[in-house]
Design a protein around this motif. Structure first.
Motif, PDB file in Angstrom:
ATOM      1  N   UNK A 113       0.842  -1.213   0.000  1.00  0.00           N
ATOM      2  CA  UNK A 113       0.000   0.000   0.000  1.00  0.00           C
ATOM      3  C   UNK A 113       0.867   1.249   0.000  1.00  0.00           C
ATOM      4  N   UNK A 114       1.926   1.221   0.801  1.00  0.00           N
ATOM      5  CA  UNK A 114       2.816   2.378   0.878  1.00  0.00           C
ATOM      6  C   UNK A 114       3.456   2.644  -0.479  1.00  0.00           C
ATOM      7  N   UNK A 115       3.816   1.563  -1.161  1.00  0.00           N
ATOM      8  CA  UNK A 115       4.532   1.706  -2.429  1.00  0.00           C
ATOM      9  C   UNK A 115       3.617   2.174  -3.563  1.00  0.00           C
ATOM     10  N   UNK A 116       2.371   1.719  -3.517  1.00  0.00           N
ATOM     11  CA  UNK A 116       1.478   2.076  -4.631  1.00  0.00           C
ATOM     12  C   UNK A 116       0.605   3.296  -4.316  1.00  0.00           C
ATOM     13  N   UNK A 117       0.277   3.486  -3.050  1.00  0.00           N
ATOM     14  CA  UNK A 117      -0.642   4.578  -2.701  1.00  0.00           C
ATOM     15  C   UNK A 117       0.003   5.657  -1.842  1.00  0.00           C
ATOM     16  N   UNK A 118       1.219   5.404  -1.378  1.00  0.00           N
ATOM     17  CA  UNK A 118       1.850   6.375  -0.479  1.00  0.00           C
ATOM     18  C   UNK A 118       1.163   6.355   0.874  1.00  0.00           C
ATOM     19  N   UNK A 119       1.192   7.465   1.583  1.00  0.00           N
ATOM     20  CA  UNK A 119       0.563   7.524   2.899  1.00  0.00           C
ATOM     21  C   UNK A 119       1.581   7.468   4.011  1.00  0.00           C
ATOM     22  N   UNK A 120       1.075   7.566   5.238  1.00  0.00           N
ATOM     23  CA  UNK A 120       1.984   7.685   6.384  1.00  0.00           C
ATOM     24  C   UNK A 120       1.864   6.513   7.356  1.00  0.00           C
ATOM     25  N   UNK A 121       1.206   5.455   6.897  1.00  0.00           N
ATOM     26  CA  UNK A 121       0.917   4.347   7.805  1.00  0.00           C
ATOM     27  C   UNK A 121       2.195   3.686   8.351  1.00  0.00           C
ATOM     28  N   UNK A 122       3.249   3.692   7.561  1.00  0.00           N
ATOM     29  CA  UNK A 122       4.481   3.036   8.005  1.00  0.00           C
ATOM     30  C   UNK A 122       5.395   3.976   8.797  1.00  0.00           C
ATOM     31  N   UNK A 123       4.991   5.230   8.933  1.00  0.00           N
ATOM     32  CA  UNK A 123       5.873   6.194   9.607  1.00  0.00           C
ATOM     33  C   UNK A 123       6.307   5.724  11.002  1.00  0.00           C
ATOM     34  N   UNK A 124       5.367   5.170  11.753  1.00  0.00           N
ATOM     35  CA  UNK A 124       5.686   4.758  13.131  1.00  0.00           C
ATOM     36  C   UNK A 124       6.785   3.693  13.138  1.00  0.00           C
ATOM     37  N   UNK A 125       6.808   2.872  12.083  1.00  0.00           N
ATOM     38  CA  UNK A 125       7.853   1.837  12.004  1.00  0.00           C
ATOM     39  C   UNK A 125       9.231   2.461  11.778  1.00  0.00           C
ATOM     40  N   UNK A 126       9.284   3.674  11.234  1.00  0.00           N
ATOM     41  CA  UNK A 126      10.580   4.357  11.084  1.00  0.00           C
ATOM     42  C   UNK A 126      11.002   5.011  12.401  1.00  0.00           C
ATOM     43  N   UNK A 127      10.083   5.063  13.356  1.00  0.00           N
ATOM     44  CA  UNK A 127      10.394   5.662  14.660  1.00  0.00           C
ATOM     45  C   UNK A 127      10.818   4.562  15.646  1.00  0.00           C
TER      46      UNK A 127
END
Lengths: 198, 259
Positions: B116-130
């Motif tokens: 989803x992140x790759x095709x639609x973008x968005x910020x859902x994975x941001x927390x995983x970068x934290x």
């Protein structure tokens, strides 16, 4: 998923996992706000305490589980791309009136602003990527499909087609920032849209 | 500096990566693909050039901007191997019948989030970068609460059906918890204790964990945070779970801290 619905358990747990202060008071505050997830939050509070203390296991990038995850990724990505290709060229215009209005509400704009997006009156190169991402999610499409759609020539109303000797379209485009100021949006809507430009 | 994250918390404040993660993202931006893969392939966290999963995830998300699919797949596989390693550690075959199903579901959910992140973008994975490992723990708890009921029956213990805990059991429990808190800084003890706690059934593990966090079983004050309130059960149930857990922990760690 929209911001109007109550958050899913997964979203609440992810937010809790990111809290700097994992004290009992923080846990209690989350439980007060999301009483339905109390048990899951308690489980997570314990997990967060244990996670840094666990020994590392080992798994190869060629492991069968990783192979399956890769296949899941490929099929999910393909499904999302195919879905958006099927609707290419008519992403917003294809929406029935009720869904059109619902989309405007979900992305925090009025119908006038959305009409300008639909008719490609807003210059696609000035639309912030995060706003395009929001549109892609709300349209169950992909960023590339939405960008392609928004970048096509502006739509011209039937009543205007024969009124000018000049080629219609390109000169009518306006910048995203100008559209925010000229679309009768209320202050809160304008503020939220401008935040996409940060 | 890498671009800031866009997801905000409930108070409207943007999530921010740890400073060291930002620094490492900048550092690895100078590496060529082969060197990058080599660095990301290091699995030992104590290795001085180990790169944390937050940095790896950022590298994966950054490949949205180019078309190097083989490079993306290599990075994806390394990260998913780390996800699987964490799942193997956290979800024991001695706890659940369906461990393979649970671990596969976690990997599948995470793979779908990347799609989803790759095709639609968005910020859902941001927390995983934290906080990657903690965010994955959140995903794991969510999956376990949906798929985890096929728990193995654990062996019965002496006091399981005695109703009110005896004074001796109470004293043993208090001694165990008091001692464990004191010894928690000892890496050897900590490792053994964590492994033993991980093997407890989930309801017992939660009670012990919350007690180790210093949360009381019950309390008279209306607003007090108590385990009984958090878990929505009676004080007696909590005490029974605690006693069963302590019986098992004492057995697992026999000799270390018999009281």
């Amino acid at each position: 998923m929209t911001s109007q619905t109550s958050p899913a358990q997964e979203d609440v747990l992810l937010a809790f996992s990111c809290e700097n202060d994992a004290s009992p008071a923080t846990l209690a505050e989350y439980v007060r706000r999301y009483p339905g997830y109390a048990g899951a939050l308690a489980d997570l509070a314990v997990e967060l305490m244990i996670v840094p203390l666990r020994e590392d296991a080992c798994c190869s990038p060629q492991d069968a589980t990783v192979d399956r995850a890769w296949e899941t990724f490929r099929s999910s990505a393909t499904s999302l791309e195919t879905k958006s290709l099927g609707a290419a060229g008519s992403l917003i215009a294809a929406l029935p009136p009720a869904e059109f209005r619902a989309l405007a509400k979900r992305i925090g704009v009025n119908t006038l602003f959305l009409v300008q997006l639909r008719d490609r009156i807003i210059d696609a190169t000035t639309i912030p990527r995060r706003f395009v991402e929001l549109l892609a999610r709300e349209l169950s499409s992909t960023v590339s499909a939405v960008m392609d759609d928004l970048a096509r020539p502006p739509m011209v109303a039937a009543s205007e087609r024969f009124k000018s000797d000049q080629k219609p379209g390109a000169d009518k485009r306006i910048a995203f920032a100008d559209a925010i100021g000229n679309s009768d949006l209320d202050d809160e809507q304008q503020q939220k849209l401008r935040a996409f430009m940060d | 500096m890498p671009p800031p994250l866009t997801k905000t918390n409930a108070n409207g404040v943007r999530y921010r990566r740890q400073t060291t993660v930002d620094q490492l993202i900048d550092e690895v931006a100078m590496l060529d693909r082969a060197a990058l893969l080599s660095r990301f392939s290091i699995t030992n966290r104590h290795d001085p050039i180990y790169l944390p999963s937050e940095v790896l995830l950022h590298a994966i998300r950054a490949t949205r901007q180019d078309n190097r699919d083989s490079h993306f797949e290599a990075l994806f596989r390394i990260l998913l191997a780390r996800v699987e390693s964490l799942s193997r550690n956290a979800i024991s075959t001695s706890q659940y019948r369906n461990v393979d199903e649970i671990r596969a579901e976690i990997a599948s959910r995470f793979a779908t989030m990347i799609a989803q992140d790759r095709t639609q973008g968005g910020d859902r994975l941001d927390i995983f970068e934290v906080v990657f490992d903690k965010a994955l723990a959140a995903l794991r708890v969510d999956v376990l609460r949906k798929l985890g009921p096929e728990r193995l029956r654990t062996e019965p213990i002496d006091d399981a059906n005695t109703g009110e805990p005896t004074a001796a059991v109470e004293r043993a429990a208090e001694a165990f918890l008091g001692q464990s808190r004191e010894k928690f800084d000892d890496p050897a003890f900590r490792s053994d204790l964590v492994a033993a706690i991980d093997h407890l059934p989930n309801d017992e593990k939660t009670v012990i964990g919350l007690m180790l966090k210093g949360i009381p079983i019950d309390g008279k004050e209306p607003g007090a945070v108590t385990i009984a309130k958090l878990l929505g059960c009676t004080e007696k149930t909590v005490r029974n779970r605690r006693d069963r857990a302590i019986f098992k922990l004492r057995k697992a760690l026999a000799g270390e801290y018999a009281s």
